[in-house]
Design an enzyme around this catalytic site. Structure first.
Site, short mmCIF file in Angstrom:
data_model
loop_
_atom_site.label_atom_id
_atom_site.label_comp_id
_atom_site.label_asym_id
_atom_site.label_seq_id
_atom_site.Cartn_x
_atom_site.Cartn_y
_atom_site.Cartn_z
N ASP A 1 0.69 -1.20 0.17
CA ASP A 1 0.01 -0.05 -0.01
C ASP A 1 0.86 1.16 -0.02
O ASP A 1 1.96 1.13 0.46
CB ASP A 1 -0.76 0.09 1.47
CG ASP A 1 -2.03 -0.81 1.31
OD1 ASP A 1 -2.42 -1.38 0.17
OD2 ASP A 1 -2.70 -1.14 2.36
N ASP B 1 -9.83 -6.03 2.25
CA ASP B 1 -8.42 -6.34 1.93
C ASP B 1 -8.24 -7.85 2.13
O ASP B 1 -7.14 -8.61 1.72
CB ASP B 1 -7.19 -5.47 2.52
CG ASP B 1 -7.19 -4.35 2.14
OD1 ASP B 1 -7.79 -4.05 0.78
OD2 ASP B 1 -6.73 -3.27 2.60
N ASP C 1 -5.09 -3.34 4.95
CA ASP C 1 -5.55 -2.87 6.29
C ASP C 1 -6.93 -2.84 6.38
O ASP C 1 -7.34 -3.15 7.62
CB ASP C 1 -5.04 -1.50 6.53
CG ASP C 1 -5.19 -0.47 5.21
OD1 ASP C 1 -6.06 -0.92 4.53
OD2 ASP C 1 -4.78 0.62 5.26
P1 ATP Z 1 -3.45 2.96 0.15
O1 ATP Z 1 -3.50 2.93 1.77
O2 ATP Z 1 -3.89 1.46 -0.53
O3 ATP Z 1 -2.25 3.62 -0.48
P2 ATP Z 1 -5.25 5.13 0.23
O4 ATP Z 1 -5.32 4.87 1.55
O5 ATP Z 1 -4.46 6.07 -0.24
O6 ATP Z 1 -4.38 3.81 -0.44
P3 ATP Z 1 -8.04 5.14 -0.17
O7 ATP Z 1 -8.00 5.44 1.68
O8 ATP Z 1 -9.00 4.09 -0.44
O9 ATP Z 1 -6.74 4.72 -0.55
O10 ATP Z 1 -8.51 6.44 -0.64
C1 ATP Z 1 -8.64 6.59 -1.92
C2 ATP Z 1 -9.24 7.86 -2.29
O11 ATP Z 1 -10.30 8.10 -1.39
C3 ATP Z 1 -8.16 9.09 -1.63
O12 ATP Z 1 -7.36 9.37 -2.83
C4 ATP Z 1 -9.14 10.07 -1.64
O13 ATP Z 1 -9.51 10.93 -2.60
C5 ATP Z 1 -10.44 9.81 -1.00
N1 ATP Z 1 -10.54 9.65 0.47
C6 ATP Z 1 -9.53 9.07 1.39
N2 ATP Z 1 -9.67 9.21 2.73
C7 ATP Z 1 -11.03 9.75 2.50
C8 ATP Z 1 -12.12 9.88 3.55
N3 ATP Z 1 -11.82 9.97 4.89
N4 ATP Z 1 -13.20 10.77 3.05
C9 ATP Z 1 -13.42 10.90 1.83
N5 ATP Z 1 -12.47 10.57 1.17
C10 ATP Z 1 -11.54 10.02 1.22
#
Ligand code: ATP
Length: 849
Positions: free
Chosen positions: A303, A594, A590
């Site tokens: 990730d 997943d 996480d």
């Molecule tokens: P990884 O941990 O796999 O690298 P990530 O944590 O960046 O991925 P996600 O958490 O699924 O992936 O987030 C994907 C997208 O969702 C982000 O790029 C953002 O635009 C949006 N996002 C993330 N967190 C939030 C939240 N708490 N509320 C709204 N939108 C969110």
């Protein structure tokens, strides 16, 4: 969002302690532990040991009392050594189980605290989030959740539960799939429903290691071969007129010494030591075989957020009113509705202290960064929130990539939504510009898209915000017909140490892969910074994966380094595609979703800090610090452990072969037996136990991460190990016979010649143990003091040998005699010559490389 009034309802620690005493700890009765006495006696549960004891008894009846006692002492000492090994393994596995014990968030002393689930008691208020395993039976007092109760009911469809439903009871061991709830504990430990059916939830699974299984198979073959040779030696001796009872005892002793019965046990000890070494480097291994597989890893899918990056997010840019604002430290351009969207549509808990915020306890780092952009202290937030009330929410999840809340504000309901820009843009048909709601035209959308491109190519993660105050239906259509408000660009810098770890992976022939829910540009920018990718052509998005067949995905997978905007279900396809290409895949995760990918991977890795219980339970390893570098360290440890296992297998087998051949060659050439039964058992005691164990904790070779990963099905004897064992074992046997013949040549009596053979056999093994430390380098190239345990073990063996030769009392028991200078010269020459020649050969070979 836990509100102040709920915080007051939690127990204080004094009350909790009292109740804990009354109702007992929140644990299910453990499986019965194996008692040390049982472990000790199981050491004697070996067919050959019984045969030996039987033979000893016979020789005792024939008057060889001293021999019989010595043999029994040797058998007991051997059992004690075996007991220590096994007891240590049990203890370290138990310690690991405690480490992996589940924790839970509970409100105590008006604060949310993370405690070991064991200390929960009746009346405690627990805070549960999606992915959490429910720690005790209880009643929901706030929030809505979808719960997987399949463990109790067998029903795999999630059940929706909330304060509004009649169904508000939750049960220990079930899983909160969606939502966030506050629940009051009503039953703990064995009084829970789970306790009633006495279902055991083990956190560490005692799976058999494939290597151990293979070695057990090998062991069975060796037993047959050894017994066959021993029978030949016995019968040849008898046919030449030697006493049948003595020859029988000799044959059995030889079999006991030569059969490497301890091999599978030492493998377990070695793996267990590896587990604790990995823990020192922040990797908690949940399944023992994973230690073995780790060394074969050829692809690490990681990730991005928190693993490759620091997960310390800061808002660097805001976009609204068609304008992009860069934010410096002190000034945040204000736009009330955008601010409301980012602050109201947010699950951060405002009752944490500043210290908790630093520790990341406030909540999701993305959301924390939005709060921190607008407010300096907690008081300001509470003031800003005033008396708003959240009436409905659709929580964030990585598949939808957005979240929504409905807020009651001045007696009017308003909906705020935030999420990944592409997801939100398609749901907005209007935009707010300078206080006016206007149609979201193609040109205006293009402008927004341009800003997203700008921000993401600077490695910023983008979050869009929207709102609406009409047609508020409390279902999925809530997120349609929205009014676009603006964007936030958040930086999350890569961890400093990751770049070197990525490079180390490449050197070790391992492919590092980034998998992220973020925008492809953001992912590419970060990937480039840490050295994972070079060109945007190496990035594949979730939408693209969606359109590919399995075959097409296979054809692209080798060239792909970054997977962006993926959902958890894509991860499963990615793992499978890499596996189809014969890779050994390590995959991190996480969230609840997943778990299937983590299970499917050869090494499933969960996050210790941000991971949900479900992902942890599916994993074979947990990263205590969520750090990519830790995965690489664990792979390195995996390789070290496998190498060490090869080292002691090489040592044990060549030594045992040497012992058998000594006796076999002597009977082949009609020589008297070069060793008596007791002497054979002594050799086994002095050389087999401690030195082999010390090899198991040998420090890593410097170039361990310079080689390609080994194949999963590769034999433990590959790369010439079998040849090494056969050649070296034969030479040990020949040299021992030479020392024996040498003694005869110089005219010494049988006891003196046997003492020379015994010393040569022991010393050549003790020299060989140093050779076994490396398959490439000569003994002169390896600093012996880097493994103090080995030095200690060898010293103990040498002292034992000297005691047996020079202490008159032991001389009698072991039928030895003191050696003079000439004898020592013969012994030292015979035990050292092969190692010397081999070292010179290796040095010449290295120089000509
Ligand atoms: P990884 O941990 O796999 O690298 P990530 O944590 O960046 O991925 P996600 O958490 O699924 O992936 O987030 C994907 C997208 O969702 C982000 O790029 C953002 O635009 C949006 N996002 C993330 N967190 C939030 C939240 N708490 N509320 C709204 N939108 C969110």
């Amino acid at each position: 969002m836990v509100e102040e009034k709920e915080l007051k309802l939690g127990l204080d620690s004094d009350e909790a302690e009292k109740r804990l005493e009354t109702y007992g700890p929140n644990i299910l009765k453990q499986k019965k532990k194996v008692s040390p006495v049982f472990i000790f006696f199981s050491q004697f549960n070996d067919f050959m040991v019984w045969v030996l004891l039987g033979a000893t008894l016979i020789s005792a009846f024939m008057g060889e009392i001293a021999d019989a006692i010595t043999i029994i002492i040797i058998v007991v000492v051997n059992a004690i050594l075996g007991f220590i090994q096994e007891f240590k393994t049990e203890k370290s596995l138990e310690a690991l189980k405690n480490l992996a014990a589940p924790t839970t968030k509970v409100i105590r002393n008006k604060k949310i605290q993370v405690i070991n689930a064991e200390f929960l008691t009746l009346g405690d208020l627990v805070v549960l989030e999606a992915g959490d395993r429910i720690p005790a039976d209880g009643i929901i007092v706030q929030g809505t959740g979808v719960i997987d109760e399949s463990l109790l009911t067998g029903e795999s469809v999630g059940v929706s539960k909330s304060t509004l439903n009649k169904e508000n009871k939750i049960y220990m061991g079930t899983i909160l799939l969606k939502g966030k709830v506050l629940a009051r504990v009503t039953e703990v430990g064995m009084s829970t429903e789970m306790g009633k059916i006495a279902h055991m939830l083990s956190s560490i699974e005692d799976e058999k290691s494939p290597l151990k299984e293979k070695l057990e198979g090998l062991g069975r073959i060796l037993v047959i071969v050894c017994i066959a040779i021993c029978i030949i030696v016995t019968f040849v001796g008898i046919s030449r007129g030697q006493k049948a009872s003595e020859m029988f005892l000799l044959g059995v002793s030889l079999a006991v010494a030569a059969i490497p019965e301890g091999l599978p046990a030492i493998v377990t000890v070695c793996l267990a030591i590896g587990v604790s070494r990995m823990l020192n480097r922040n990797a908690l291994v949940r399944k023992l075989p994973a230690v073995e597989t780790l060394g074969c890893t050829s692809v690490i899918c990681s990730d991005k957020t928190g693993t490759l990056t620091e997960n310390k997010m800061t808002v660097k840019a805001l976009y609204f009113n068609n304008t992009l604002y860069n934010i410096d430290d002190n000034k945040t351009p204000d736009n009330l509705l955008l601010k409301k969207a980012f602050v109201y549509c947010n699950d951060c808990n405002y009752d944490y202290s500043q210290k908790d915020i630093e520790k990341g306890l406030l909540g999701d780092p993305t959301e924390t960064s939005l709060i921190k952009t607008y407010f300096k202290g907690m008081k300001d937030i509470k003031e800003f929130n005033g008396d708003i009330r959240r009436v409905y929410d659709i929580p964030f999840d990585s598949t939808r990539k957005m979240m929504s809340v409905v807020i009651e504000e001045n007696n009017r309901e308003c909906c705020y939504v935030k999420g990944a820009p592409e997801r939100l843009l398609s749901r907005c048909n209007q935009i707010l510009i300078n206080g006016q709601v206007v149609a979201f035209t193609y040109t205006l959308k293009e402008k927004v898209a341009k800003s997203i491109e700008d921000m993401s190519s600077k490695a910023l993660r983008c979050i869009a915000a929207a709102y609406k105050y009409k047609n508020i239906a409390k279902n999925n259509s809530l997120e349609n017909d929205l009014i676009f408000l603006g964007l936030a660009g958040i930086i999350d810098p890569p961890r400093k140490e990751v770049k070197d770890a990525v490079l180390e992976c490449r050197m070790a022939g391992i492919k590092p892969i980034m998998i992220t829910g973020d925008h492809q540009n953001t992912a590419f920018a970060i990937g480039k910074e840490v050295g994972i990718c070079n060109s945007i052509n190496e990035v594949l998005t979730g939408d693209e994966i969606e359109k590919l067949t399995e075959k097409e995905l296979d054809s692209k997978i080798d060239k792909t380094k970054v997977f962006a905007r993926v959902s958890p279900n894509h991860k499963l396809r990615i793992v499978r595609a890499f596996k189809r290409k014969n890779n050994i895949v390590a995959m991190t995760g996480d969230g609840v979703n997943d778990a299937p990918a983590i299970k499917e991977a050869d090494i499933g890795i969960a996050m210790g800090i941000s991971g949900t219980d479900v992902s942890k339970e599916a994993s074979s390893m947990i990263l205590m610090d969520d750090n990519f570098t830790t995965i690489v360290a664990a792979v390195e440890e995996g390789r070290v452990i496998y190498n060490n296992i090869r080292k002691f297998i090489r040592y044990l087998l060549s030594c045992n072969l040497g012992e058998v051949l000594t006796m076999f060659l002597a009977s082949l050439f009609y020589l008297p037996n070069p060793l008596s039964p007791i002497q054979i058992l002594f050799v086994n005691l002095a050389t087999d136990g401690l030195p082999a164990l010390a090899l198991g904790v040998d420090p890593p070779d410097k170039d361990i991460m310079d080689d390609k990963p080994r194949g999963k099905n590769e034999s433990i004897f590959s790369h010439g190990l079998m040849e090494k064992i056969l050649v070296r074992g034969t030479l040990i046997g020949i040299c021992t016979i030479f020392a024996f013949i040498g003694g005869k040549y110089f005219g010494y009596d049988l006891a003196a010649c046997r003492t020379m053979a015994l010393s040569t056999l022991v010393l050549s093994q003790l020299i060989h143990v140093f050779e076994c430390r490396s398959e490439k380098h000569s003994i002169f190239k390896i600093n012996p003091f880097t493994n103090i345990y080995l030095i200690g073990a060898v010293l103990v063996s040498v002292i034992m040998l000297i005691a047996v030769i020079y202490l008159p009392f032991l001389e009698g028991i072991f039928h030895t005699s003191s050696m003079n200078g000439i004898q020592w010269m013969v012994v030292i020459f015979c035990s050292g010559i092969i190692a010397l020649i081999n070292s010179i050969y290796l040095m010449i070979k290295e120089r000509h490389k």
